[in-house]
Scaffold this motif. Structure first.
Motif, short mmCIF file in Angstrom:
data_model
loop_
_atom_site.label_atom_id
_atom_site.label_comp_id
_atom_site.label_asym_id
_atom_site.label_seq_id
_atom_site.Cartn_x
_atom_site.Cartn_y
_atom_site.Cartn_z
N ASP A 23 -9.85 -3.23 87.12
CA ASP A 23 -10.08 -2.46 88.35
C ASP A 23 -11.51 -1.96 88.45
OD1 ASP A 23 -9.20 -0.74 90.68
OD2 ASP A 23 -9.83 0.80 89.28
N VAL A 24 -12.07 -1.47 87.35
CA VAL A 24 -13.39 -0.85 87.37
C VAL A 24 -14.35 -1.69 86.53
CG1 VAL A 24 -14.73 1.21 86.75
CG2 VAL A 24 -12.42 1.46 87.67
N PRO A 25 -15.47 -2.14 87.10
CA PRO A 25 -16.41 -2.94 86.32
C PRO A 25 -17.13 -2.09 85.28
CG PRO A 25 -17.33 -2.43 88.47
CD PRO A 25 -15.91 -1.93 88.50
N VAL A 26 -17.69 -2.76 84.28
CA VAL A 26 -18.49 -2.08 83.27
C VAL A 26 -19.82 -1.63 83.87
CG1 VAL A 26 -19.67 -2.35 81.05
CG2 VAL A 26 -17.40 -3.33 81.39
N THR A 27 -20.44 -2.51 84.66
CA THR A 27 -21.67 -2.19 85.36
C THR A 27 -21.62 -2.77 86.76
OG1 THR A 27 -22.83 -4.18 84.60
CG2 THR A 27 -23.04 -2.22 83.22
N VAL A 28 -22.41 -2.18 87.66
CA VAL A 28 -22.58 -2.71 89.01
C VAL A 28 -24.02 -2.43 89.42
CG1 VAL A 28 -21.59 -0.59 89.99
CG2 VAL A 28 -21.74 -2.64 91.39
N PHE A 29 -24.79 -3.49 89.73
CA PHE A 29 -26.23 -3.29 89.93
C PHE A 29 -26.82 -4.49 90.66
CE2 PHE A 29 -25.53 -5.44 85.99
CZ PHE A 29 -26.65 -6.19 85.67
N ASN A 30 -28.13 -4.49 90.82
CA ASN A 30 -28.88 -5.60 91.43
C ASN A 30 -28.18 -6.15 92.66
OD1 ASN A 30 -30.49 -5.11 89.25
ND2 ASN A 30 -30.53 -7.21 88.49
N ALA A 31 -28.02 -5.27 93.65
CA ALA A 31 -27.26 -5.61 94.85
C ALA A 31 -28.17 -5.98 96.01
CB ALA A 31 -26.38 -4.43 95.26
N THR A 32 -27.71 -6.92 96.82
CA THR A 32 -28.35 -7.24 98.09
C THR A 32 -27.46 -6.70 99.20
OG1 THR A 32 -29.42 -9.03 99.32
CG2 THR A 32 -27.24 -9.49 98.44
N ALA A 33 -27.98 -6.70 100.43
CA ALA A 33 -27.20 -6.11 101.52
C ALA A 33 -27.65 -6.66 102.86
CB ALA A 33 -27.34 -4.59 101.51
N ILE A 34 -26.69 -6.65 103.79
CA ILE A 34 -26.98 -7.03 105.17
C ILE A 34 -26.20 -6.07 106.07
CG2 ILE A 34 -25.09 -8.72 105.35
CD1 ILE A 34 -27.11 -10.55 106.86
N LEU A 35 -26.81 -5.70 107.19
CA LEU A 35 -26.21 -4.73 108.10
C LEU A 35 -25.60 -5.45 109.29
CD1 LEU A 35 -25.84 -1.68 108.82
CD2 LEU A 35 -28.02 -1.85 110.05
N ARG A 36 -24.33 -5.16 109.55
CA ARG A 36 -23.67 -5.66 110.75
C ARG A 36 -23.06 -4.46 111.47
NH1 ARG A 36 -19.80 -10.57 110.10
NH2 ARG A 36 -21.69 -11.74 110.60
N GLU A 37 -23.60 -4.19 112.66
CA GLU A 37 -23.21 -3.00 113.41
C GLU A 37 -23.47 -1.78 112.52
OE1 GLU A 37 -19.27 -3.91 114.75
OE2 GLU A 37 -20.01 -5.26 116.32
N ASP A 38 -22.47 -0.97 112.21
CA ASP A 38 -22.68 0.22 111.40
C ASP A 38 -22.10 0.09 110.00
OD1 ASP A 38 -24.09 1.65 113.32
OD2 ASP A 38 -22.26 2.41 114.26
N LEU A 39 -21.93 -1.16 109.56
CA LEU A 39 -21.35 -1.40 108.24
C LEU A 39 -22.33 -2.20 107.39
CD1 LEU A 39 -18.59 -0.64 107.00
CD2 LEU A 39 -17.81 -2.95 107.57
N ILE A 40 -22.58 -1.71 106.18
CA ILE A 40 -23.43 -2.44 105.24
C ILE A 40 -22.55 -3.30 104.35
CG2 ILE A 40 -25.27 -2.27 103.53
CD1 ILE A 40 -25.56 0.68 104.29
N TYR A 41 -22.82 -4.60 104.35
CA TYR A 41 -22.14 -5.51 103.45
C TYR A 41 -23.01 -5.63 102.20
CZ TYR A 41 -18.97 -6.84 107.22
OH TYR A 41 -18.01 -6.82 108.21
N VAL A 42 -22.57 -4.99 101.14
CA VAL A 42 -23.31 -4.96 99.89
C VAL A 42 -22.71 -6.00 98.94
CG1 VAL A 42 -23.93 -3.56 97.88
CG2 VAL A 42 -23.90 -2.53 100.16
N TYR A 43 -23.56 -6.88 98.42
CA TYR A 43 -23.15 -7.88 97.45
C TYR A 43 -23.81 -7.53 96.12
CZ TYR A 43 -21.25 -10.48 101.36
OH TYR A 43 -20.51 -10.85 102.45
#
Length: 356
Positions: free
Chosen positions: A42-62
């Protein structure tokens, strides 16, 4: 090995080993507040080095996520974040659902899918990431240990991706490539496809390149290898750095003029800091850097940037416009996702003043 544009040394020489941090931190998301819904962990050990794109008022973070430390194998997870969470403080307290959408599955990425960068081209989303190839842990083969892999999403919710291409150097250079990282693609107003990437060759040199490809790969069965061509080196590391690399895909600030952010690694502490550059491309000519910030504009200062799995690291992979701001999405100390903002006009002004 690679051709350089004629102003490489002039532009690169304008940088100093100095920091003036003009970037406002908005907050950070640690792994404990990310909850993966399509995996038993359920919970990752780490989460980092993310990219993002904005669609309307929602950020899609990868984001790059790691579920265990044994081989440090990464997947890419989608996290959707309301844009207003960045400005009302919710980013520092909220929990977010996540879904793994890209993960190791081919010879180009079997040991990890790392450091994604996303762009929108012709109503499709293209995400380029660093694939740890089947050679990555092989002590006998020091060749193509990482390659840029391109995935495309044609649906409107950004959940489903097809891996469609692996970007490779010309044949005469492939045997000399150790790794190729920090990659993204840009489509110019004239319709050409530029590839920003940073090959590491077997003479232990790093090359900050802009190349071209004839076309973007389309969804089909399997991954096709696409050869980059017309590569030019547009920036050199400064004497105080061991290497530099592309950060996030740039924002367009004029006709075929782009504001890009990059990272630099100093020789003393090997800290990752951020600087910016203005890139100009006229069709039929070489892309070139018109100017750079004379100093780093962002350096590790918050505790979550200084201390983590990789201390003293700011590693941006996402950059998009919101009003007159540039929103930077980055990995902090290889452990959490950081969010920050910078005034785009101020940043362009600093670069232009330094170019005079």
């Amino acid at each position: 090995m690679f051709r350089s544009v004629d102003n490489v040394k002039e532009v690169s020489s304008k940088r100093k080993f100095e920091s003036r941090d003009i970037v406002k931190r908005l907050g950070a998301i640690p792994p404990v507040r990310i909850h993966i819904k399509n995996h038993p962990i359920d919970v990752p050990v780490t989460v980092f080095n993310a990219t993002a794109i904005l669609r309307e008022d929602l950020i899609y973070v990868y984001a790059r996520v790691i579920l265990g430390y044994y081989m440090y194998v990464s997947a890419i997870a989608l996290v959707r974040i309301p844009i207003h969470d960045l400005f009302n403080g919710a980013i520092n307290t909220s929990h977010y659902a996540a879904e793994i959408v890209i993960y190791p599955s081919t010879k180009y990425d079997i040991w990890g899918t790392e450091d994604p960068r996303i762009v929108e081209i012709d109503d499709k989303w293209y995400l380029t990431y660093t694939g740890r190839t089947v050679n990555y842990f092989n002590p006998v083969i020091r060749r193509e240990r990482t390659l840029p892999v391109v995935a495309v999403s044609e649906n409107r919710d950004g959940r489903y991706w097809d891996k469609v291409g692996a970007l490779v150097l010309p044949q005469y250079l492939r045997s000399h490539l150790v790794s190729d990282k920090d990659t993204f693609v840009v489509k110019t107003n004239g319709g050409e496809i530029l590839v920003f990437h940073r090959p590491h060759l077997d003479d232990d040199t790093y090359h900050t390149l802009i190349s071209k490809i004839d076309r973007l790969p389309e969804p089909k069965n399997g991954i096709e290898e696409i050869e980059v061509k017309n590569s030019v080196m547009v920036l050199e590391s400064a004497p105080f750095e061991s290497k530099i690399g592309w950060g996030a895909p740039p924002v367009e600030v004029g006709p075929n003029k782009y504001l890009a952010i990059l990272h630099g690694v100093d020789r003393e502490l090997e800290a990752y800091r951020v600087f910016a550059a203005l890139i100009k491309y006229d069709p039929g000519d070489d892309p070139r850097v018109e100017g750079v910030t004379p100093y780093y504009i962002m350096e590790p200062k918050e505790l979550y940037e200084v201390y983590g799995d990789r201390p003293l690291t700011i590693f941006p992979c996402g950059f998009f416009k919101y009003d007159d701001k540039g929103i930077i999405v980055y990995g902090a100390a290889d452990y959490v996702i950081g969010f920050a903002e910078v005034d785009i006009n101020e940043l362009v002004g600093i670069i232009e003043a330094n170019a005079d």
